[in-house]
Design a protein around this motif. Sequence first.
Motif, PDB file in Angstrom:
ATOM      1  N   GLY A 176      50.515   9.079  -1.733  1.00 59.87           N
ATOM      2  CA  GLY A 176      49.847   8.934  -0.441  1.00 59.87           C
ATOM      3  C   GLY A 176      49.468  10.263   0.164  1.00 59.87           C
ATOM      4  N   PHE A 177      50.365  11.238   0.104  1.00 60.59           N
ATOM      5  CA  PHE A 177      50.061  12.566   0.646  1.00 60.59           C
ATOM      6  C   PHE A 177      48.965  13.266  -0.166  1.00 60.59           C
ATOM      7  N   VAL A 178      48.969  13.058  -1.482  1.00 63.25           N
ATOM      8  CA  VAL A 178      47.898  13.635  -2.304  1.00 63.25           C
ATOM      9  C   VAL A 178      46.550  13.051  -1.906  1.00 63.25           C
ATOM     10  N   TRP A 179      46.506  11.759  -1.652  1.00 59.22           N
ATOM     11  CA  TRP A 179      45.254  11.123  -1.236  1.00 59.22           C
ATOM     12  C   TRP A 179      44.781  11.679   0.108  1.00 59.22           C
ATOM     13  N   VAL A 180      45.694  11.828   1.050  1.00 58.63           N
ATOM     14  CA  VAL A 180      45.325  12.399   2.355  1.00 58.63           C
ATOM     15  C   VAL A 180      44.819  13.832   2.186  1.00 58.63           C
ATOM     16  N   ALA A 181      45.479  14.606   1.317  1.00 58.58           N
ATOM     17  CA  ALA A 181      45.040  15.985   1.078  1.00 58.58           C
ATOM     18  C   ALA A 181      43.630  16.019   0.489  1.00 58.58           C
ATOM     19  N   LEU A 182      43.331  15.088  -0.403  1.00 63.15           N
ATOM     20  CA  LEU A 182      41.979  15.027  -0.979  1.00 63.15           C
ATOM     21  C   LEU A 182      40.942  14.700   0.089  1.00 63.15           C
ATOM     22  N   MET A 183      41.270  13.779   0.978  1.00 68.80           N
ATOM     23  CA  MET A 183      40.334  13.453   2.055  1.00 68.80           C
ATOM     24  C   MET A 183      40.130  14.640   3.002  1.00 68.80           C
ATOM     25  N   MET A 184      41.207  15.386   3.277  1.00 66.93           N
ATOM     26  CA  MET A 184      41.065  16.586   4.099  1.00 66.93           C
ATOM     27  C   MET A 184      40.189  17.622   3.402  1.00 66.93           C
ATOM     28  N   ALA A 185      40.332  17.722   2.077  1.00 68.07           N
ATOM     29  CA  ALA A 185      39.474  18.647   1.323  1.00 68.07           C
ATOM     30  C   ALA A 185      38.013  18.228   1.413  1.00 68.07           C
ATOM     31  N   VAL A 186      37.758  16.923   1.432  1.00 71.16           N
ATOM     32  CA  VAL A 186      36.380  16.440   1.579  1.00 71.16           C
ATOM     33  C   VAL A 186      35.802  16.860   2.927  1.00 71.16           C
ATOM     34  N   VAL A 187      36.617  16.727   3.975  1.00 74.26           N
ATOM     35  CA  VAL A 187      36.158  17.123   5.307  1.00 74.26           C
ATOM     36  C   VAL A 187      35.846  18.615   5.356  1.00 74.26           C
ATOM     37  N   VAL A 188      36.768  19.441   4.824  1.00 74.37           N
ATOM     38  CA  VAL A 188      36.559  20.892   4.838  1.00 74.37           C
ATOM     39  C   VAL A 188      35.363  21.275   3.987  1.00 74.37           C
ATOM     40  N   ARG A 189      35.207  20.602   2.849  1.00 70.69           N
ATOM     41  CA  ARG A 189      34.129  20.940   1.923  1.00 70.69           C
ATOM     42  C   ARG A 189      32.763  20.561   2.472  1.00 70.69           C
ATOM     43  N   MET A 190      32.675  19.415   3.151  1.00 66.27           N
ATOM     44  CA  MET A 190      31.376  18.918   3.592  1.00 66.27           C
ATOM     45  C   MET A 190      30.959  19.464   4.945  1.00 66.27           C
ATOM     46  N   THR A 191      31.911  19.939   5.738  1.00 66.49           N
ATOM     47  CA  THR A 191      31.563  20.394   7.084  1.00 66.49           C
ATOM     48  C   THR A 191      30.506  21.487   7.102  1.00 66.49           C
ATOM     49  N   PRO A 192      30.664  22.582   6.343  1.00 65.51           N
ATOM     50  CA  PRO A 192      29.671  23.646   6.457  1.00 65.51           C
ATOM     51  C   PRO A 192      28.349  23.319   5.797  1.00 65.51           C
ATOM     52  N   ARG A 193      28.311  22.355   4.863  1.00 65.41           N
ATOM     53  CA  ARG A 193      27.092  22.125   4.102  1.00 65.41           C
ATOM     54  C   ARG A 193      26.296  20.929   4.605  1.00 65.41           C
ATOM     55  N   ARG A 194      26.986  19.834   4.867  1.00 62.49           N
ATOM     56  CA  ARG A 194      26.270  18.602   5.182  1.00 62.49           C
ATOM     57  C   ARG A 194      26.237  18.309   6.673  1.00 62.49           C
ATOM     58  N   TRP A 195      27.401  18.306   7.306  1.00 56.36           N
ATOM     59  CA  TRP A 195      27.491  17.810   8.665  1.00 56.36           C
ATOM     60  C   TRP A 195      26.917  18.762   9.692  1.00 56.36           C
ATOM     61  N   ARG A 196      26.566  19.995   9.278  1.00 51.11           N
ATOM     62  CA  ARG A 196      25.889  20.883  10.211  1.00 51.11           C
ATOM     63  C   ARG A 196      24.399  20.564  10.324  1.00 51.11           C
ATOM     64  N   ASN A 197      23.881  19.835   9.332  1.00 47.41           N
ATOM     65  CA  ASN A 197      22.447  19.623   9.256  1.00 47.41           C
ATOM     66  C   ASN A 197      22.038  18.194   9.577  1.00 47.41           C
ATOM     67  N   ILE A 198      22.965  17.379  10.085  1.00 48.43           N
ATOM     68  CA  ILE A 198      22.612  16.018  10.429  1.00 48.43           C
ATOM     69  C   ILE A 198      22.968  15.772  11.884  1.00 48.43           C
ATOM     70  N   ASP A 199      22.560  14.612  12.362  1.00 45.43           N
ATOM     71  CA  ASP A 199      22.798  14.258  13.753  1.00 45.43           C
ATOM     72  C   ASP A 199      24.292  14.278  14.073  1.00 45.43           C
ATOM     73  N   THR A 200      24.623  14.797  15.283  1.00 43.69           N
ATOM     74  CA  THR A 200      26.031  14.960  15.643  1.00 43.69           C
ATOM     75  C   THR A 200      26.759  13.616  15.677  1.00 43.69           C
ATOM     76  N   THR A 201      26.141  12.582  16.227  1.00 43.58           N
ATOM     77  CA  THR A 201      26.768  11.263  16.299  1.00 43.58           C
ATOM     78  C   THR A 201      27.042  10.720  14.908  1.00 43.58           C
ATOM     79  N   ARG A 202      26.076  10.877  14.012  1.00 43.94           N
ATOM     80  CA  ARG A 202      26.261  10.404  12.640  1.00 43.94           C
ATOM     81  C   ARG A 202      27.359  11.190  11.944  1.00 43.94           C
TER      82      ARG A 202
END
Length: 388
Positions: A176-202
């Motif tokens: 369970g903790f490994v799965w949570v860590a992977l999801m946190m890695a997804v958030v950290v990985r996608m924040t600078p590349r994807r979520w900066r370039n799309i609508d804030t609400t989305r």
Amino acid sequence: MVALLKNRHVRDNALQVLFVGSIVSVLALLAITAKTNMDAQGITGGFAFLERATGWRVGFSLIETDASLTYAQAILIGITNSLFLGAITLPLASLVGVTVGVMRTSGNGMAELLGTTYVETFRNIPLILQLLFWYTIMLALPSPRDAEPLIGSVVLTGRGIYIPGLNVTGGSVFAGFVWVALMMAVVVRMTPRRWRNIDTTRARHEKRVVWLLALAGFIAALWIGRIPDTPLASIPEAKGLNFKGGIRISPELIACVLAISIYGGAYIAEIIRAGFNAIPKGQSEAGKALGLSGWHIFSRIRLPLAIRIVMPTLINQYVWLFKATTIGIAVSFTDFFMVISTAINQAGQTMELIFMLMAGFLIINYSIAWVLNRVNDAIKLKGTQLRI
């Protein structure tokens, strides 16, 4: 030959080869000397001893053990316990450090006095003395027969703290903790590349979906790992001279967590304070001009900039704090260092066990630094510091 020696490139390469060769020669000489001394004393080298039974039981383990515990299993238990202790103390020390660092830069006289007193007190007392202090306090608690539950089913005793738990396997909790860590890695990985370039609400909606997936995966892992024919919740209950059920947190673990978290928090507080002081005042003034509240200025401007500034220093402090988990041997906490020390006394394979100890800490600390450096690369501001 003279012409070659006059060539700077050849001369530099020759010096490097000579330097590396000298190191290799010294290491080879040490290895030969050690082998000769071991043969003279009748000590057999190698790692075959790892399959032998130790004949002793560990005091604290996240892995199920029995009387036929081998040296390999004992070392695995020690590594797991050290990682578990580090996983608890590093976040707690960070939380304490950020809180005290904010107090010391808040502008409130009382808060600054309390923060300064905390730092100057716990930073200047040796860590091992703090460990012994907290361990003495834990042992002075009432016996299980005389202890009364405090909040809910939490019981403080001299044998440890008993809290409600779940009847699930350790592997399911780890998964369970490994799965949570992977999801946190997804958030950290996608924040600078994807979520900066799309609508804030989305972007906020997608982040919520990721966190919900992390929570659902963690709950599913616990449910799958549930021990059959047992209730999901396990509550400690007084039976005889002790408590049965629930989770027992040993006094040794509690003392180590308190000592390392409080001691490390004092150092992290100073690092965070330096980060806040390094932020230009114009950043906060710009936030006020935009009508941001004090909380938004702190959470959206000051804290992120401070973390970016001090991240390299924090990485060094985290590596040092993990190495500080070796103080557990002073209170007989079964960590990596204590297991290796005990194995050396019993098995006599000093060279092999010292090598394993050094290699283990090298791999763990390098992994911590590597992961945090990747985080630093993901959150750092591009360009010069003039841009902050």
